[in-house]
Write an enzyme that holds these catalytic residues in place. Structure first.
Site, PDB file in Angstrom:
ATOM      1  N   HIS A 152      11.600  45.168 -71.217  1.00  0.00           N
ATOM      2  CA  HIS A 152      10.305  45.805 -70.970  1.00  0.00           C
ATOM      3  C   HIS A 152      10.283  46.496 -69.605  1.00  0.00           C
ATOM      4  O   HIS A 152       9.760  47.612 -69.468  1.00  0.00           O
ATOM      5  CB  HIS A 152       9.177  44.766 -71.001  1.00  0.00           C
ATOM      6  N   LEU A 204       7.053  39.432 -71.117  1.00  0.00           N
ATOM      7  CA  LEU A 204       7.933  40.501 -70.664  1.00  0.00           C
ATOM      8  C   LEU A 204       9.293  39.986 -70.211  1.00  0.00           C
ATOM      9  O   LEU A 204       9.419  38.892 -69.661  1.00  0.00           O
ATOM     10  CB  LEU A 204       7.254  41.260 -69.514  1.00  0.00           C
TER      11      LEU A 204
END
Length: 282
Positions: free
Chosen positions: A37, A33
């Site tokens: 995100h 991530l």
């Protein structure tokens, strides 16, 4: 935040989240991530009572010779990031939970999946459509959130939702979130981690050259010549090759040969062993 790895537990816990009529949003990811995100998570939290995030490196969307084994897996780090953002539930199944023994079904979306990444990565969007359809059926979210950086993926998923009459979520509840960029304009991507420091510096030519090309087309420059110049600028700036640099309709993804309000500029280029994609509207 709960972390769930079994489908029966997922359905039970999502049912608990829905008590009292609460709404649920889904943010599908493959992990590794970054701020892009987390921006999706924040957008989802702003529109739903609870957010479910998934982390699943989907083997069906990787072709032969692609980076399935090398794709970064950072579950502990990713889990901490999601919990800090207020995610209620993390769905992190193993491949055999998603594709059990004997699995034999494929979802294929024609039209919007053709060309661009669909041409360069045969079968990729079948893998995307299949896993997202399964995620929608597993979680049955009211809303789902995807980034605009993967614009063609977004078009495939919305077409799938319309064509299959999905209601959780229906196509209109599949939300696009603008691309999050680094300070030099490079679109955030988990694959940016593959770049060496020198390649990372050279990669900044991608958004810059795209902006210049879009501005030229907006000013009336011929599309074909502008795209040729864009390809040359990328190679001169350090990219090894350009898979495509095309102007397409934002909704249908059909090629357009002149400036249109609904057109977007799409580029995929390779630097070292890394393939970067981006798109911007005119």
């Amino acid at each position: 935040m709960q972390t769930i790895t079994r489908l029966d537990m997922l359905r039970s816990e999502v049912a608990q989240l829905r008590r009292g009529g609460a709404s649920v949003a889904l943010v599908p990811t493959m992990g590794a991530l970054h701020e892009g995100h987390l921006t999706l998570i924040r957008a989802a939290r702003g529109q739903a009572d609870h957010v479910v995030a998934s982390i699943f490196v989907n083997p069906r969307q990787f072709g032969a010779g692609e980076d399935l084994e090398a794709y970064p897996r950072q579950m502990a780090r990713d889990s901490a990031l999601l919990e800090a953002e207020g995610v209620a539930l993390l769905w992190a199944p193993a491949p055999e939970e998603v594709y059990p023994a004997g699995y034999a079904t494929n979802v294929s979306v024609s039209g919007v999946s053709a060309g661009l990444c669909g041409a360069d990565r045969p079968g990729h969007f079948d893998g995307v459509a299949t896993v997202v359809c399964k995620l929608f059926n597993q979680v049955r979210p009211d809303l789902a959130f995807f980034g605009e950086k993967d614009w063609q993926q977004l078009a495939v998923i919305r077409r799938m939702a319309r064509d299959l009459d999905l209601t959780q979520p229906e196509a209109s509840a599949i939300h696009a979130v603008p691309t999050v960029r680094e300070a030099d304009g490079l679109a955030m991507s988990s694959r940016n981690a593959y770049l060496t420091p020198e390649q990372r510096e050279q990669a900044a030519v991608l958004p810059r050259a795209m902006r210049e090309a879009a501005a030229a087309i907006d000013s009336g420059s011929a599309v074909a010549e502008t795209l040729d110049r864009l390809r040359g600028d990328l190679v001169a700036g350090g990219f090894d090759s350009v898979d495509y640099a095309e102007l397409r309709d934002a909704a249908t993804l059909e090629r357009v040969g002149q400036r249109e309000d609904a057109a977007r500029l799409f580029v995929a280029a390779r630097i070292g062993g890394t393939r970067l994609i981006d798109n911007i509207g005119l």
